[in-house]
Write a protein that holds these residues in place. Structure first.
Motif, PDB file in Angstrom:
ATOM      1  N   SER A 144       0.821  -1.207   0.000  1.00 50.23           N
ATOM      2  CA  SER A 144       0.000   0.000   0.000  1.00 50.23           C
ATOM      3  C   SER A 144       0.857   1.261   0.000  1.00 50.23           C
ATOM      4  N   ASP A 145       2.149   1.105  -0.213  1.00 50.30           N
ATOM      5  CA  ASP A 145       3.052   2.251  -0.262  1.00 50.30           C
ATOM      6  C   ASP A 145       3.080   2.790  -1.697  1.00 50.30           C
ATOM      7  N   PRO A 146       2.561   3.988  -1.944  1.00 45.12           N
ATOM      8  CA  PRO A 146       2.475   4.505  -3.319  1.00 45.12           C
ATOM      9  C   PRO A 146       3.824   4.563  -4.029  1.00 45.12           C
ATOM     10  N   ASP A 168      -6.917  -0.498  -1.715  1.00 47.59           N
ATOM     11  CA  ASP A 168      -7.258   0.862  -1.263  1.00 47.59           C
ATOM     12  C   ASP A 168      -6.552   1.935  -2.090  1.00 47.59           C
ATOM     13  N   LEU A 169      -5.415   1.600  -2.661  1.00 45.00           N
ATOM     14  CA  LEU A 169      -4.701   2.589  -3.478  1.00 45.00           C
ATOM     15  C   LEU A 169      -5.494   2.996  -4.711  1.00 45.00           C
ATOM     16  N   PHE A 170      -6.343   2.096  -5.214  1.00 40.29           N
ATOM     17  CA  PHE A 170      -7.127   2.404  -6.412  1.00 40.29           C
ATOM     18  C   PHE A 170      -8.209   3.447  -6.142  1.00 40.29           C
ATOM     19  N   GLY A 171      -8.374   3.817  -4.868  1.00 38.76           N
ATOM     20  CA  GLY A 171      -9.314   4.873  -4.510  1.00 38.76           C
ATOM     21  C   GLY A 171      -8.628   6.158  -4.103  1.00 38.76           C
ATOM     22  N   PHE A 175      -2.598   8.904  -6.153  1.00 37.25           N
ATOM     23  CA  PHE A 175      -1.942   7.690  -6.649  1.00 37.25           C
ATOM     24  C   PHE A 175      -2.459   7.330  -8.039  1.00 37.25           C
ATOM     25  N   VAL A 176      -3.779   7.405  -8.228  1.00 39.93           N
ATOM     26  CA  VAL A 176      -4.382   7.035  -9.508  1.00 39.93           C
ATOM     27  C   VAL A 176      -3.863   7.920 -10.636  1.00 39.93           C
ATOM     28  N   PHE A 189      -8.919  -0.643 -13.733  1.00 39.74           N
ATOM     29  CA  PHE A 189      -8.970  -1.248 -12.402  1.00 39.74           C
ATOM     30  C   PHE A 189      -9.208  -0.244 -11.279  1.00 39.74           C
ATOM     31  N   VAL A 190      -9.167   1.037 -11.583  1.00 41.72           N
ATOM     32  CA  VAL A 190      -9.341   2.027 -10.524  1.00 41.72           C
ATOM     33  C   VAL A 190     -10.811   2.163 -10.175  1.00 41.72           C
ATOM     34  N   ASP A 191     -11.090   2.857  -9.076  1.00 43.16           N
ATOM     35  CA  ASP A 191     -12.479   3.042  -8.661  1.00 43.16           C
ATOM     36  C   ASP A 191     -13.290   3.717  -9.767  1.00 43.16           C
ATOM     37  N   ASP A 192     -14.572   3.372  -9.818  1.00 45.05           N
ATOM     38  CA  ASP A 192     -15.450   3.871 -10.882  1.00 45.05           C
ATOM     39  C   ASP A 192     -15.467   5.389 -10.976  1.00 45.05           C
ATOM     40  N   CYS A 193     -15.334   6.062  -9.836  1.00 45.44           N
ATOM     41  CA  CYS A 193     -15.422   7.522  -9.856  1.00 45.44           C
ATOM     42  C   CYS A 193     -14.316   8.138 -10.708  1.00 45.44           C
ATOM     43  N   PHE A 194     -13.174   7.464 -10.818  1.00 50.23           N
ATOM     44  CA  PHE A 194     -12.072   8.003 -11.611  1.00 50.23           C
ATOM     45  C   PHE A 194     -12.252   7.725 -13.104  1.00 50.23           C
TER      46      PHE A 194
END
Length: 512
Positions: A144-146, A168-171, A175-176, A189-194
């Protein structure tokens, strides 16, 4: 797998020299067998082992405990095969230089590194920059370390490490943004909001054009995002919304990057001179082309096979390009229905199931959706209405239709175009082939047939003239017309006789 170099020892026996000779001569894949077959005293001989692990590092597996703790022997072994680290002594598996050396040849070597090294953030950052795939072996807390993750992605690519990134990094927006800048495809693969975040999506498509496939439908239709994608890779023009495939700015950006994608353009842009020049599909001498005006008295309609993904077939596409570059056909005012988005008042399969034949009284669209104030077709019109309009216009100018029949025969749409052309009394020249690829020689025969028709006074427009380009079966007609695969004025009586008996004139070509 270096050259075996064995130092000269002070006391040497004939047997020692014999084993050293065997080791020197053995290919690397046989070195392990040689070492295992050697007597015990040779397996403990340091010079012998140094030479062996230089050729095959995995020989360390068969070495004594003291040899596995020998730093020089282990360094030489892991330099040859990083996974040999698993047989090194615990102290040497905790040796940073030994582990670094092992990583240079194998990311999997990190599996055997000392546990405390896998938790050491500073060393892990160094390790993932040598081999990004070591991320799978580091302590879970560092997943989880960016900084660690981005360094791994940069080195090995997102696909190689994605399963070992903390979800959690995908949110995490910061990081994204960095992730999709490194690897645009990670947008999937990132959260839908992105995937709905225009700033993030722009960064992604500028990195990897295919990332546009993972954006929301709204952003896939955003001109700025589409422009960024096709400027990166014009190939993705085929995946964007139809209204943007009819946008000249978008199409120009795409064809400048990937000239062949002009075939996916809509809105008549496949016939636009600027788009054609950008795609390199016109003659090299543009001044000559500009000085060759199109004859307003020679109007032509094309009837081409259309695929289920809104584009010409490759054969039809090559046919169109060849026409545009041909010194004869480039002078014609040509209408290609497939260059426009095909809206229709009724969508039926087969096409004959519809009653629409492109006239005001048969088309299901209101006149206001079909016609401009000057009577011409609107961009929103039914494609059959547009076809019939240009067919009538061609008839009034002694024009004709060129119908390209591919090896599978006419498509249902082409059959309907044939009927509508007949209703308009539009002359049809039909090229027929059994080949998968287009041969430019066919245009020579086609031009000769058209020229003969004009010389005959444009007689019998209801007759279909077929120009066949078969690899065989051309000889019977060739013999019938005296070995000349064209209709000339001197053959007018032959043509009239054929027309009297059959509404088809066949001109067959011997070209392969």
């Amino acid at each position: 797998m270096g050259t075996c170099q064995i130092p000269v020892a002070c006391c040497r026996t004939a047997e020692t020299e014999q084993w050293e000779q065997k080791l020197r001569e053995a290919p690397w894949w046989d070195v392990s067998d040689v070492v295992q077959a050697a007597p015990n005293y040779m397996q403990k001989d340091r010079a012998f082992l140094l030479a062996a692990v230089w050729k095959d590092g995995k020989v360390l597996k068969h070495a004594s405990a003291s040899s596995r703790a020998d730093r020089e022997i282990v360094l030489r072994a892991v330099e040859n095969s990083g996974e040999s680290l698993q047989w090194a002594s615990p102290a040497l598996r905790a040796d940073r230089q030994v582990v670094r050396t092992a990583l240079k040849t194998s990311a999997d070597a990190f599996e055997f590194a000392a546990k405390h090294l896998k938790c050491d953030r500073e060393f892990v950052l160094e390790a993932v920059q040598i081999k990004g795939r070591v991320l799978q072996y580091v302590d879970a807390s560092l997943h989880s370390d960016p900084d660690v993750v981005i360094a791994a992605v940069t080195n090995a690519g997102f696909d190689a490490v994605k399963m070992h990134i903390d979800i959690d990094l995908f949110g995490d927006r910061d990081f994204v943004r960095i992730l999709v800048h490194r690897e645009g495809g990670a947008l999937k693969f990132v959260d839908d909001c992105f995937q709905a975040d225009k700033d993030v999506v722009l960064i992604a498509v500028r990195s990897t054009a295919r990332a546009i496939k993972f954006a929301t439908p709204e952003l896939q239709s955003d001109k700025e995002i589409v422009m960024a994608a096709v400027e990166n890779d014009g190939y993705f023009l085929q995946y964007v919304a139809k209204h943007l495939r009819a946008d000249k700015d978008v199409v120009l950006a795409a064809v400048r990057n990937h000239p062949t994608v002009l075939r996916y353009a809509l809105g008549g842009l496949t016939q636009d001179d600027e788009c054609l020049i950008a795609a390199g599909k016109t003659l090299a001498d543009k001044q000559f082309m500009a000085a060759t005006p199109r004859s307003q008295n020679k109007k032509v309609i094309l009837s081409l096979k259309f695929t289920d993904v809104d584009k010409n077939t490759d054969y039809a596409n090559d046919f169109v390009w060849a026409m545009k570059e041909d010194e004869h056909f480039m002078q014609f005012d040509t209408y290609n229905p497939n260059a426009w988005e095909k809206d229709a008042c009724h969508n039926h399969f087969p096409e004959f199931a519809t009653t629409c034949r492109g006239t005001d009284d048969t088309c299901g669209f209101q006149v206001s959706k079909n016609r401009r104030s000057d009577g011409g077709p609107l961009q929103t019109c039914c494609w059959r209405f547009s076809f019939r309009y240009y067919a009538d216009e061609a008839v009034s100018a002694n024009g004709f239709m060129i119908q390209v029949q591919e090896r599978e025969g006419l498509s249902p749409t082409q059959e309907l175009e044939t009927e509508m052309a007949g209703q308009a009394r539009l002359k049809i020249f039909r090229t027929i082939t059994d080949a998968d690829s287009f041969h430019p020689e066919l245009l020579e025969d086609l031009h000769a047939a058209i020229q003969s028709w004009y010389e005959a006074g444009c007689a019998c427009p209801e007759a279909v003239t077929e120009i066949e380009h078969f690899s065989s079966k051309w000889h019977s007609v060739q013999q019938m017309i005296g070995g000349t695969p064209v209709v000339t004025p001197a053959m007018a009586s032959v043509v009239e006789a054929v027309l009297a008996s059959n509404n088809t004139v066949e001109i067959r070509s011997p070209h392969n």
